[in-house]
Scaffold this motif. Structure first.
Motif, mmCIF file in Angstrom:
data_model
loop_
_atom_site.group_PDB
_atom_site.id
_atom_site.type_symbol
_atom_site.label_atom_id
_atom_site.label_comp_id
_atom_site.label_asym_id
_atom_site.label_seq_id
_atom_site.Cartn_x
_atom_site.Cartn_y
_atom_site.Cartn_z
ATOM 1 N N THR A 1 0.837 -1.207 0.000
ATOM 2 C CA THR A 1 0.000 0.000 0.000
ATOM 3 C C THR A 1 0.868 1.253 0.000
ATOM 4 O O THR A 1 0.620 2.200 -0.760
ATOM 5 N N ILE A 2 1.892 1.276 0.848
ATOM 6 C CA ILE A 2 2.762 2.455 0.937
ATOM 7 C C ILE A 2 3.458 2.713 -0.393
ATOM 8 O O ILE A 2 3.483 3.847 -0.900
ATOM 9 N N ILE A 3 3.996 1.658 -1.006
ATOM 10 C CA ILE A 3 4.720 1.821 -2.275
ATOM 11 C C ILE A 3 3.752 2.184 -3.395
ATOM 12 O O ILE A 3 4.076 2.995 -4.274
ATOM 13 N N ARG A 4 2.549 1.631 -3.367
ATOM 14 C CA ARG A 4 1.545 1.987 -4.383
ATOM 15 C C ARG A 4 1.175 3.458 -4.287
ATOM 16 O O ARG A 4 0.987 4.132 -5.305
ATOM 17 N N LYS A 5 1.058 3.973 -3.058
ATOM 18 C CA LYS A 5 0.725 5.390 -2.889
ATOM 19 C C LYS A 5 1.834 6.286 -3.448
ATOM 20 O O LYS A 5 1.565 7.331 -4.028
ATOM 21 N N THR A 6 3.090 5.869 -3.271
ATOM 22 C CA THR A 6 4.186 6.616 -3.871
ATOM 23 C C THR A 6 4.086 6.571 -5.388
ATOM 24 O O THR A 6 4.341 7.570 -6.080
ATOM 25 N N ASP B 1 -3.229 9.566 2.815
ATOM 26 C CA ASP B 1 -3.785 8.402 2.118
ATOM 27 C C ASP B 1 -3.167 7.108 2.627
ATOM 28 O O ASP B 1 -3.860 6.100 2.834
ATOM 29 N N ALA B 2 -1.855 7.123 2.856
ATOM 30 C CA ALA B 2 -1.167 5.904 3.283
ATOM 31 C C ALA B 2 -1.602 5.480 4.683
ATOM 32 O O ALA B 2 -1.941 4.308 4.910
ATOM 33 N N ASP C 1 -9.532 4.273 1.218
ATOM 34 C CA ASP C 1 -8.679 4.963 0.253
ATOM 35 C C ASP C 1 -9.275 6.335 -0.033
ATOM 36 O O ASP C 1 -10.311 6.460 -0.693
ATOM 37 N N LEU C 2 -8.621 7.375 0.467
ATOM 38 C CA LEU C 2 -9.141 8.734 0.312
ATOM 39 C C LEU C 2 -8.844 9.329 -1.065
ATOM 40 O O LEU C 2 -9.482 10.315 -1.449
#
Length: 735
Positions: free
Chosen positions: A373-378, A425-426, A435-436
């Protein structure tokens, strides 16, 4: 910093403004101090005697291994030893009231053995007797000729209670191997030095104004604890608080607890005038026994430190120096954040329950689960900035100039908004499964999700950064326009109600979800798990406060530090090159990172930690004095607040200068493992310390390292010409 002439002008102007209050305020203050000292009750700790034992050393024992403060491990009762003169040490003892005097003597002898006075070849002094030390206002101090026997400690404590409330409620004893006739009483324990002139009414508030920073603590750090290391008052000093608001809190001579109770009731009722009193006051109460009357020093002064040894003692003596959330300005913020993990006292049941549960959600195993999730948000962040780069390329093709060299470039003025969107978001998706899509919204020019918008409004309002003038402009100055504090209060209440509804929806969604990740989310843990410390679950009403606290700690601080890091990297090409080389080496041809790659980003972590050192979003770490005691060899009264200024601690040249030069310079090599191992272990505390250390620090590091590495391989950052990095608070957020 402003020039010396400007600072002198500010000081002279403030002195002139306050001079008209001098005579009346000084007399009133003295009368108030005398009344409060006469009424002072409490100060002594419950369950044990607070005792300081003075031990005189032979001249050939002056080569002692005792430092200014030596924390002791020989006995749970012997806490610390302090050097009070070249030939005298003081040993602080928490002596249980049910224990004998013989046990007290044994405890002191064990402490002396541990101190290894004069080296291993020497025997410590053999102590057989302890003699009370008496101090009076009218006579020099004396040592009793009658040694302490069973039952006399109670008599000493009773004597202290009957003495002037101006005395420290600590039993003082002199140790000797024979009679006490030859013992010279030591000088009385002194408070930490006061930092120069305190202006009537304003106190030392001028130190927060004399400087170039908008954050008061940065100016205070620069004035009291400059990076040159020339500390005029030492690495720990006291400041006198300004007085506005104290008078308004007086309630017919009632004690401080009554005054605070009245204020809290008004705050919860939404009384805007109570908000103003809270914003400008610092009365103490919650967390202390009912009807406690504090020494005036506890109300009038705050102790500030840049000393890692003081931090070490605060850490080791948690029960003597608890973290309390009890000042009116803190309670004002608590109107929004409730009794959450960060905004509550550590002696509250809510804190004990949450502290046993919530850290589980941010351990190493859970963070690996959050990695995707963290890497996807980046990745989403990179997509949005890439879209802006594409538009810049299109501008060149259409005849634009780009950056004037034929290369596509673009300015992003809303970097803080992008960063807070990404970190919000993360943390929200990892913790609550929602997921905002804030990054996408910001990229499309749309406002942030209502959850973030309302959160920032509530934080800004209750922290005092939003007011009618900032929100309504000139309309707030028009009488009877309706654009006043009451209108803003109504807006705050409506915002909080809307947020509460959103959190309730999160709770119901987590309850109804059959997804395995949702079952192990922070939200599910709060309403399903029991705390080992209390056997309780988080109160349903308490969930809202913990969600708001996770928002504060989980995205505001990380976003601000990422912004500082990006700018510092842009200003230091050598650092940028080393970070980029490491990111490419770890990626090894891949387009994105895996969870197992993040620990390999060691230099990028050093870079982030160095930015966090220079610009820590948490500007001070506070502890309260639970009862009259000694700290670093100085007296402190019950209720006093001790504040660790992170800016001062993190730029103290004793820890951060030397081979690295100016403590204000940016040098990630300060966090090379060898440099860290050689440094005082308590010189760096951007995450807080002890039981109040940030539970999400590893989450933040994982997020920061993955974000910086991926951003560096996609973009080259160039700072705006003439831009000066300056920390500030904007609408409740650090930036």
């Amino acid at each position: 910093m402003r020039s010396g002439g400007s600072g002198s002008f500010v000081l002279a102007t403030l002195a002139a403004i306050s001079s008209c209050f001098l005579a009346s305020s000084t007399a009133a203050t003295q009368r108030r101090r005398r009344r409060q000292i006469d009424r002072r009750a409490g100060g002594a700790p419950p369950g044990h005697f607070e005792i300081v034992v003075y031990v005189s050393l032979d001249t050939d024992q002056t080569t002692t291994t005792v430092t200014t403060t030596t924390l002791l491990r020989s006995s749970p009762a012997a806490i610390a030893a302090y050097v009070v003169s070249p030939t005298t040490i003081a040993i602080l003892v928490h002596h249980p009231k049910q224990e004998s005097v013989a046990r007290l003597i044994q405890c002191v002898e064990d402490a002396l053995l541990e101190l290894n006075l004069g080296g291993s070849a020497m025997e410590p002094p053999c102590l057989h007797q302890l003699f009370p030390i008496f101090r009076t206002d009218s006579h020099p101090p004396s040592v009793s000729t009658a040694m302490i026997e069973e039952g006399m400690l109670e008599a000493c404590e009773s004597y202290l209670r009957k003495r002037s409330g101006n005395d420290l409620h600590i039993i003082e004893l002199a140790a000797a191997a024979d009679d006490g006739n030859k013992i010279r009483p030591p000088p009385p324990l002194r408070p930490f030095p006061v930092a120069g002139i305190a202006i009537p009414v304003l106190g030392h508030a001028y130190l927060s104004l004399m400087g170039s920073y908008s954050i008061p603590q940065y100016n205070i750090a620069a004035n009291l604890f400059p990076p040159s290391g020339k500390y005029a008052y030492g690495a720990t000093a006291r400041l006198k608080k300004s007085f506005p608001g104290i008078k308004g809190l007086t309630n017919n001579g009632d004690d401080d607890n009554s005054r605070l109770t009245e204020l809290v009731d008004d705050l919860r009722a939404g009384d805007s005038k109570a908000r103003q009193r809270a914003d400008h006051s610092d009365v103490i109460a919650a967390g202390f026994p009912p009807k406690t009357v504090f020494h005036p020093d506890a109300e009038e002064f705050v102790t500030l430190t840049a000393n890692a040894e003081v931090v070490r003692e605060l850490l080791a003596r948690r029960e003597d120096f608890p973290k309390l959330w009890n000042r009116p300005n803190q309670l004002n913020l608590q109107r929004f954040t409730e009794n959450g993990l960060f905004t509550s006292s550590e002696n509250s049941e809510d804190w004990k329950t949450a502290h046993a549960l919530l850290p589980r959600a941010f351990n190493e195993l859970r963070i690996r689960q959050y990695a995707s999730t963290i890497i996807r948000k980046t990745g989403v962040f990179i997509e949005q900035w890439t879209a802006q780069l594409v538009r810049a390329l299109h501008d060149i093709e259409e005849g634009g100039t780009g950056d004037g060299t034929g290369n596509a470039s673009f300015y992003i003025d809303n970097v803080p908004e992008f960063l807070t969107a990404m970190t919000a978001d993360a943390i929200v998706e990892c913790s609550f499964g929602l997921d905002l899509k804030n990054v996408e919204r910001i990229g499309a020019g749309e406002p942030a999700h209502d959850f973030v918008r309302l959160f920032r409004f509530g934080m800004g309002y209750c922290s005092g950064l939003l007011n009618p003038a900032s929100e309504y402009g000139i309309k707030s100055m028009i009488p009877f326009s309706g654009y006043d504090a009451d209108r803003l209060e109504c807006a705050f209440r409506a915002a909080k109600r809307e947020l509460e509804g959103m959190v309730e929806d999160m709770v119901e969604s987590a309850r109804a979800s059959t997804d395995d990740a949702a079952k192990h989310s922070v939200m599910a843990s709060m309403f399903n798990d029991r705390a080992s410390a209390t056997g309780k679950r988080v109160r349903l009403r308490g969930i809202f406060g913990h969600v708001m606290n996770l928002m504060i700690a989980g995205h505001e601080t990380t976003a601000a530090t990422l912004g500082f890091t990006m700018q510092l990297i842009a200003e230091h090409p050598i650092v940028e090159a080393r970070c980029l080389e490491e990111a490419r080496r770890v990626l090894n041809g891949k387009t994105t990172l895996d969870a197992k790659d993040i620990p390999k980003l060691t230099y990028i972590e050093q870079t982030f930690r160095e930015a966090l050192r220079l610009y820590s979003p948490v500007v001070e770490l506070t502890r309260d004095v639970a009862h009259d005691t000694i700290l670093a060899g100085h007296r402190v009264f019950q209720g006093e607040r001790v504040s660790v200024l992170t800016r001062a601690l993190h730029t103290n040249p004793e820890y951060w200068g030397g081979e690295f030069g100016d403590p204000l310079s940016f040098n990630p090599d300060r966090f090379h493992p060898d440099a860290v191992a050689a440094r005082h272990p308590n010189a760096y505390h951007p995450w807080g310390f002890g039981s109040r250390a940030c539970i999400g620090s590893q989450f933040a590091l994982f997020e920061a390292k993955s974000f910086l590495a991926l951003m560096l391989v996609h973009f080259k950052w160039i700072g705006k010409p003439g831009y000066r990095l300056m920390p500030a608070y904007e609408k409740g957020t650090a930036s």
